[in-house]
Design a protein around this motif. Structure first.
Motif, short mmCIF file in Angstrom:
data_model
loop_
_atom_site.label_atom_id
_atom_site.label_comp_id
_atom_site.label_asym_id
_atom_site.label_seq_id
_atom_site.Cartn_x
_atom_site.Cartn_y
_atom_site.Cartn_z
N GLU A 8 -22.04 11.92 34.95
CA GLU A 8 -23.69 11.28 34.47
C GLU A 8 -22.77 10.70 32.82
N ARG A 9 -21.83 11.80 32.52
CA ARG A 9 -21.82 11.95 30.95
C ARG A 9 -20.47 12.61 30.40
N TYR A 10 -20.26 12.28 29.23
CA TYR A 10 -18.99 13.05 28.40
C TYR A 10 -19.26 13.81 27.29
N GLY A 51 -19.61 17.67 20.63
CA GLY A 51 -20.84 18.33 20.26
C GLY A 51 -22.08 18.03 21.10
N GLN A 52 -21.90 16.08 21.51
CA GLN A 52 -23.25 15.54 22.34
C GLN A 52 -22.15 15.43 23.21
N LEU A 53 -23.32 15.16 24.19
CA LEU A 53 -22.56 15.06 25.60
C LEU A 53 -23.40 13.28 25.86
N THR A 54 -22.87 12.81 25.75
CA THR A 54 -23.02 11.39 26.24
C THR A 54 -23.27 10.30 27.55
N SER A 55 -24.33 9.44 27.70
CA SER A 55 -24.94 9.16 29.04
C SER A 55 -23.01 8.41 28.43
N VAL A 56 -22.87 7.88 29.96
CA VAL A 56 -21.50 7.17 30.24
C VAL A 56 -22.22 5.91 30.69
N ALA A 57 -23.71 5.30 30.30
CA ALA A 57 -23.95 4.41 31.38
C ALA A 57 -23.41 3.30 30.59
N GLY A 58 -23.12 2.41 30.71
CA GLY A 58 -23.30 0.82 29.98
C GLY A 58 -21.84 1.48 28.99
N THR A 59 -20.75 1.66 29.05
CA THR A 59 -19.24 2.18 28.51
C THR A 59 -18.84 2.52 29.41
N PHE A 70 -15.37 14.42 31.30
CA PHE A 70 -16.41 14.31 31.76
C PHE A 70 -16.79 15.68 31.97
N VAL A 71 -18.21 15.46 31.77
CA VAL A 71 -19.10 16.48 32.30
C VAL A 71 -19.39 16.45 33.50
N LEU A 72 -18.85 17.46 34.76
CA LEU A 72 -18.95 16.72 36.17
C LEU A 72 -20.98 17.60 36.45
N ASN A 73 -20.71 16.93 37.23
CA ASN A 73 -22.63 17.24 38.33
C ASN A 73 -21.69 18.85 38.95
N GLN A 106 -14.43 23.83 37.80
CA GLN A 106 -14.81 23.82 36.72
C GLN A 106 -15.83 22.92 36.06
N PRO A 107 -16.11 23.00 35.15
CA PRO A 107 -17.72 22.55 34.63
C PRO A 107 -17.15 20.16 33.93
N GLY A 108 -15.61 20.46 33.68
CA GLY A 108 -15.36 18.89 33.03
C GLY A 108 -14.26 18.85 33.81
N VAL A 109 -13.61 17.24 33.05
CA VAL A 109 -12.22 17.25 34.01
C VAL A 109 -12.01 15.99 32.60
N GLN A 110 -10.40 16.52 32.15
CA GLN A 110 -10.18 15.52 31.14
C GLN A 110 -8.79 14.32 31.91
N PHE A 111 -9.63 12.33 31.71
CA PHE A 111 -9.15 12.06 32.27
C PHE A 111 -8.23 11.55 31.02
N TYR A 112 -6.78 11.91 31.45
CA TYR A 112 -6.02 11.33 30.35
C TYR A 112 -4.99 10.21 30.57
N SER A 113 -4.65 8.73 30.04
CA SER A 113 -4.62 7.49 30.81
C SER A 113 -2.83 7.75 30.06
N GLY A 114 -2.02 8.54 29.92
CA GLY A 114 -0.94 8.77 29.39
C GLY A 114 -0.75 7.53 27.87
#
Ligand code: BGC
Length: 376
Positions: A224-226, A237-245, A276-279, A308-316
């Motif tokens: 839900e957040r990144y 430092g913010q946890l921002t909603s992914v909605a609309g992004t 990304f902040v995993l649920n 783990q609580p997060g996942v880094q998505f890196y598109s090379g």
């Protein structure tokens, strides 16, 4: 001569079948020499084979060197980027192909943090920041290793003061293969308070390494957040909603669909490079979904689960066509994607993020599974 009864015969047959199945299911682990470091230390490579998967892991950087997976027609391909021999792994300081990354995966802002009131300074190897544990992180170290059932266990001792981090840390990583999954388990202990963030830095291309780019791959990340970043790729430092992004992957979306949108975060990183902040359920030990990738061309599907609580998505994004990988394949921008399960970047400087501290007497343990299947 005694004749064996029908019942005894049936019983013997059953034992033979069970024994045969057992042998088939046992998998196979073999060890050989992959090369030698310039100062002579031999680097070993372990080959893990199960019914439909084959993986190779080496002692330099505890790296996943290859991972062969069937497509929808049963055709095998190696789905991770890398090199054919040891030397290019040792001279490439930028990509971290297949490596276990530590002591602190991802970035630490300004290469410094304060722990228990004391300031620690780390080598800055990414502008003003420290990336993936410093100039000689765990990816560039030679690990000791031994075979375990269905896999290999690797150990590294990182001394007090290694790359500026406090405490002598003992890290152990286990790679094991089952019929449809590669599992990586991480363990660590320390003799003084320290910080820790361990991940694996494999670059996946489910069509096969060197087979074009991943822009048509369909990605799902149930987050839900990144954690948005500044221009130096340090979290604000913010946890921002992914909605609309362009970071909303809650429903399956081709990687390339929004990658060129006019978005500050995408500009900073020249593509996706976001945590990304995993649920997750919060107990730290339950596996939850981190991502799913479908290669429409081959039908291969990868599901990543983690504790783990997060996942880094890196598109090379920083692959620039200067790298000649396996079989001489040129790895250009977006030739693969990484899904690095981890704690959030820069956590030692961000008290509102889940803590990455490890204390003497505590036993760090995390699990990530890469599960393969196919779709028609
Ligand atoms: C980081 C990228 C970095 C890459 C290096 C990734 O984990 O998020 O910013 O360029 O590693 O290979």
């Amino acid at each position: 001569m005694h004749r064996i009864s029908r019942k005894a015969f049936a019983y013997i047959c059953l034992l033979c079948i069970i024994g045969f199945q057992g042998l088939c299911m046992q998998g196979e682990v073999t060890k050989s020499v992959f090369g030698a470091m310039p100062y002579g230390t031999e680097i070993y490579i372990f080959t893990l084979k199960e019914s439909t998967l084959k993986a190779r892991v080496m002692t330099y950087g505890a790296r996943l060197v290859s991972l062969e997976v069937p497509d929808r027609n049963g055709k095998m391909a190696d789905v991770v980027l890398g090199y054919d021999s040891l030397t290019p792994y040792t001279t490439d300081s930028k990509t971290y192909f297949g490596a276990i990354v530590g002591r602190y995966a991802n970035r630490i802002g300004h290469g410094t943090f304060v722990l228990d009131g004391k300031r620690y300074d780390l080598p800055k190897n990414d502008g003003d920041n420290t990336l993936h544990g410093g100039t000689v992180g765990f990816d560039k170290r030679v690990w000791t290793a031994h075979e375990i059932p269905h896999g290999v266990e690797l150990t590294l001792i990182s001394n007090n003061g290694d790359q500026g981090f406090p405490g002598t840390l003992t890290a152990r990583v286990r790679y094991t293969l089952s019929a449809h999954a590669l599992k990586i388990e991480y363990f660590a202990t320390t003799d003084a308070n320290t910080v820790l963030n361990l991940t694996n830095h494999s670059y996946f291309n489910l069509a096969g390494e060197g087979q074009g780019n991943i822009l048509n791959d369909v990605l799902t990340i149930p987050a839900e957040r990144y954690t948005p970043v500044n221009a130096g790729l340090i979290p604000t430092g913010q946890l921002t909603s992914v909605a609309g992004t362009p970071f909303d992957f809650r429903t399956p979306m081709p990687v390339g669909k929004r990658i060129d949108e006019d978005n500050e975060q995408l500009h900073f990183a020249k593509g996706y490079d976001e945590n990304f902040v995993l649920n997750h359920r919060g107990d730290g030990q339950a596996l939850h979904d981190a991502a799913r990738v479908l290669s429409p061309q081959t039908g291969r599907v990868l599901v990543v689960k983690t504790t783990q609580p997060g996942v880094q998505f890196y598109s090379g994004n920083f692959l620039d066509g200067t790298i000649h990988g396996k079989h001489g394949h040129v790895y250009a921008k977006h030739a693969a994607l990484c899904l690095e399960t981890q704690h959030f970047p820069d956590s030692p400087n961000q008290p509102q993020f889940p803590s990455t501290e490890l204390k003497p007497g505590q036993a760090f343990h995390s699990i990530t599974e890469y599960i393969f299947s196919t779709e028609r």
